[in-house]
Design a protein around this motif. Structure first.
Motif, PDB file in Angstrom:
ATOM      1  N   PHE A 113      26.695 -34.767  -2.724  1.00 59.48           N
ATOM      2  CA  PHE A 113      25.681 -34.346  -1.680  1.00 59.48           C
ATOM      3  C   PHE A 113      25.519 -35.780  -1.112  1.00 59.48           C
ATOM      4  CE2 PHE A 113      23.126 -34.387  -5.428  1.00 59.48           C
ATOM      5  CZ  PHE A 113      22.170 -35.589  -5.297  1.00 59.48           C
ATOM      6  N   THR A 114      25.118 -35.634   0.286  1.00 61.62           N
ATOM      7  CA  THR A 114      24.351 -36.870   1.004  1.00 61.62           C
ATOM      8  C   THR A 114      23.009 -36.477   1.135  1.00 61.62           C
ATOM      9  OG1 THR A 114      26.474 -37.211   2.104  1.00 61.62           O
ATOM     10  CG2 THR A 114      24.518 -37.956   3.089  1.00 61.62           C
ATOM     11  N   VAL A 115      21.886 -37.467   0.960  1.00 66.79           N
ATOM     12  CA  VAL A 115      20.584 -37.255   1.310  1.00 66.79           C
ATOM     13  C   VAL A 115      19.952 -37.883   2.531  1.00 66.79           C
ATOM     14  CG1 VAL A 115      20.300 -36.880  -1.209  1.00 66.79           C
ATOM     15  CG2 VAL A 115      19.806 -39.029  -0.193  1.00 66.79           C
ATOM     16  N   ALA A 116      19.121 -37.218   2.936  1.00 67.83           N
ATOM     17  CA  ALA A 116      18.508 -37.995   4.113  1.00 67.83           C
ATOM     18  C   ALA A 116      17.236 -38.565   3.749  1.00 67.83           C
ATOM     19  CB  ALA A 116      18.048 -36.927   5.294  1.00 67.83           C
ATOM     20  N   PRO A 117      16.628 -39.597   4.393  1.00 69.36           N
ATOM     21  CA  PRO A 117      15.557 -40.481   4.156  1.00 69.36           C
ATOM     22  C   PRO A 117      14.389 -39.398   3.883  1.00 69.36           C
ATOM     23  CG  PRO A 117      16.337 -41.422   6.007  1.00 69.36           C
ATOM     24  CD  PRO A 117      17.425 -40.135   5.756  1.00 69.36           C
ATOM     25  N   GLY A 118      13.676 -39.747   2.720  1.00 69.50           N
ATOM     26  CA  GLY A 118      12.508 -38.938   2.232  1.00 69.50           C
ATOM     27  C   GLY A 118      12.933 -37.419   1.835  1.00 69.50           C
ATOM     28  N   GLU A 119      14.309 -37.148   1.689  1.00 67.42           N
ATOM     29  CA  GLU A 119      14.428 -35.567   1.400  1.00 67.42           C
ATOM     30  C   GLU A 119      14.304 -35.377  -0.330  1.00 67.42           C
ATOM     31  OE1 GLU A 119      18.649 -34.127   1.479  1.00 67.42           O
ATOM     32  OE2 GLU A 119      17.777 -32.362   2.441  1.00 67.42           O
ATOM     33  N   GLY A 274       1.301 -34.198  -5.512  1.00 67.44           N
ATOM     34  CA  GLY A 274       0.177 -33.450  -4.297  1.00 67.44           C
ATOM     35  C   GLY A 274       0.190 -31.925  -4.057  1.00 67.44           C
ATOM     36  N   ALA A 275       0.668 -31.134  -4.977  1.00 62.66           N
ATOM     37  CA  ALA A 275       0.865 -29.735  -4.828  1.00 62.66           C
ATOM     38  C   ALA A 275      -0.688 -29.395  -4.766  1.00 62.66           C
ATOM     39  CB  ALA A 275       1.538 -28.998  -5.904  1.00 62.66           C
ATOM     40  N   GLU A 276      -0.856 -28.344  -3.816  1.00 67.48           N
ATOM     41  CA  GLU A 276      -2.184 -27.563  -3.810  1.00 67.48           C
ATOM     42  C   GLU A 276      -2.218 -26.773  -5.099  1.00 67.48           C
ATOM     43  OE1 GLU A 276      -4.445 -24.339  -0.699  1.00 67.48           O
ATOM     44  OE2 GLU A 276      -2.386 -25.185  -0.173  1.00 67.48           O
ATOM     45  N   LEU A 277      -3.397 -26.604  -5.425  1.00 73.93           N
ATOM     46  CA  LEU A 277      -3.887 -25.812  -6.520  1.00 73.93           C
ATOM     47  C   LEU A 277      -5.113 -24.624  -6.126  1.00 73.93           C
ATOM     48  CD1 LEU A 277      -4.032 -28.298  -9.789  1.00 73.93           C
ATOM     49  CD2 LEU A 277      -1.974 -27.124  -8.784  1.00 73.93           C
ATOM     50  N   VAL A 296       4.472 -28.431  -1.719  1.00 77.98           N
ATOM     51  CA  VAL A 296       5.183 -29.633  -1.390  1.00 77.98           C
ATOM     52  C   VAL A 296       6.769 -29.184  -1.123  1.00 77.98           C
ATOM     53  CG1 VAL A 296       6.002 -31.658  -2.664  1.00 77.98           C
ATOM     54  CG2 VAL A 296       3.969 -30.745  -3.282  1.00 77.98           C
ATOM     55  N   PRO A 297       7.222 -29.608   0.068  1.00 77.38           N
ATOM     56  CA  PRO A 297       8.592 -28.996   0.441  1.00 77.38           C
ATOM     57  C   PRO A 297       9.777 -29.585  -0.769  1.00 77.38           C
ATOM     58  CG  PRO A 297       7.453 -30.139   2.073  1.00 77.38           C
ATOM     59  CD  PRO A 297       6.686 -30.235   1.085  1.00 77.38           C
TER      60      PRO A 297
END
Length: 341
Positions: A113-119, A274-277, A296-297
């Motif tokens: 795969f190829t990743v984008a910045p921050g992905e 940073g996941a919301e609980l 978190v995406p």
């Protein structure tokens, strides 16, 4: 170079292995990181899972590991201690990880795969290995904190039990005890009366006046005897539970004791990224959608990582749902990127 995976699954229980199976069959390079601490390890058998009813948990996990290996999924016995998305390292609470730095992932690629910045994510393992992944599945489960009553921890999963759906049939019609931890324990005492008509509800540290009139009416209707007084310990004879001993020295003949452990969610990794609980009576768990996607995406959660009552069959289903959502997410991401070229 840092190894790259499409997905890293954190946790190798029913949820994690189920997710890994689906991902492997979808031809995604997948790594499962398993610390080897399954919640149901004290139990001799697991029940209520169609076609696997009565199977020892260890056998179930061994079979799952064999299945995911057929599809090229890698499993390592290790622990995730840090996750990076971007440049700042996120530490798992309670772990000592202070010198590992994040790295620039811009333009990173390999044959898969190829990743984008921050992905994607950088995942740091306790053993020193660092890997990258486009998506994460967090299936870290929870731990059961048992009441501080002498003998309880040693008998847990044998004749000290917590779930009548898991164990009720095997101990049916025996003399039950139920150890109260709060007024809410009335519900457990009522539930177990489905499997035995000889049930005594030990109030332990709960005062009788804390029970509502409705509680008392229901307990009486179910034939549950309420026993005030603190429980001091268990009576064990020939490696079997034979009674419950109160602080005043009186003993009640019982061969099974049900109790409600305090659930301790293993949410350190999710909190760190940073996941919301959201708070529940059984602890704080991540907010997720119907597929297990967190706030978190790119991060999904499944099994007891999302709730107290996720039994093995539910956990396996949750892992499947998360993985199938990830397969679609990765596909659409790649198609959209290709269409923009």
């Amino acid at each position: 170079m840092t190894e790259k995976y499409a997905v890293v699954v954190v946790g190798g229980g029913a949820a994690g292995l189920s997710a890994a199976l689906v991902l492997g069959r979808a031809r995604h390079r997948t790594l499962v990181v398993d610390a080897g601490e399954p919640r149901n390890a004290p139990a001799a058998h697991m029940q209520g899972y169609l076609t696997r009813d009565g199977m020892p948990p260890a056998d179930f996990l061994a079979l799952g590991r064999e299945e995911i290996a057929r599809y090229g999924v890698e499993l390592v016995r290790d622990r995730v201690v840090g996750v990076t998305r971007g440049e700042a390292l996120t530490e798992v609470r309670g772990e000592d990880l202070t010198e590992v730095q994040g790295e620039d992932l811009t333009g990173a690629q390999d044959k898969d795969f190829t990743v984008a910045p921050g992905e994607d994510f950088t995942v740091v393992l306790a053993g020193g290995r660092t890997v990258r992944a486009r998506r994460l599945v967090v299936a870290t489960g929870l731990k059961d904190e048992l009441p501080a009553v002498a003998g309880v921890a040693e008998r847990f999963g044998r004749d000290v039990l917590h779930c009548p759906f898991c164990h009720g049939w095997e101990v049916r019609d025996q003399p039950f005890g139920v150890l109260a931890s709060s007024p809410a324990s009335v519900h457990q005492a009522l539930m177990v009366s489905q499997w035995s008509k000889d049930v005594r509800f030990f109030l332990h540290t709960v005062a009788e006046e804390e029970l509502s009139d409705e509680d008392l009416r229901r307990l009486a209707a179910a034939g549950v005897e309420v026993v005030p007084g603190e429980v001091a310990g268990l009576v064990i004879e020939n490696d079997r539970l034979t009674g419950i001993r109160l602080a005043d020295g009186t003993e009640h003949a019982r061969s099974v004791l049900f109790l409600a452990p305090r659930a301790v969610p293993q949410t350190g990794l999710l909190e760190g990224i940073g996941a919301e609980l959201h708070d529940t009576p059984f602890g704080a768990y991540p907010v997720v959608d119907a597929t297990g996607l967190t706030s978190v995406p790119g991060v999904w959660a499944a099994g007891n990582a999302i709730g107290f009552a996720e039994q093995v069959v539910h956990a396996a289903s949750g892992g499947y749902r998360a993985a199938s959502a990830i397969v679609g997410d990765l596909l659409m991401t790649d198609l959209d990127r290709a269409a923009q070229v």
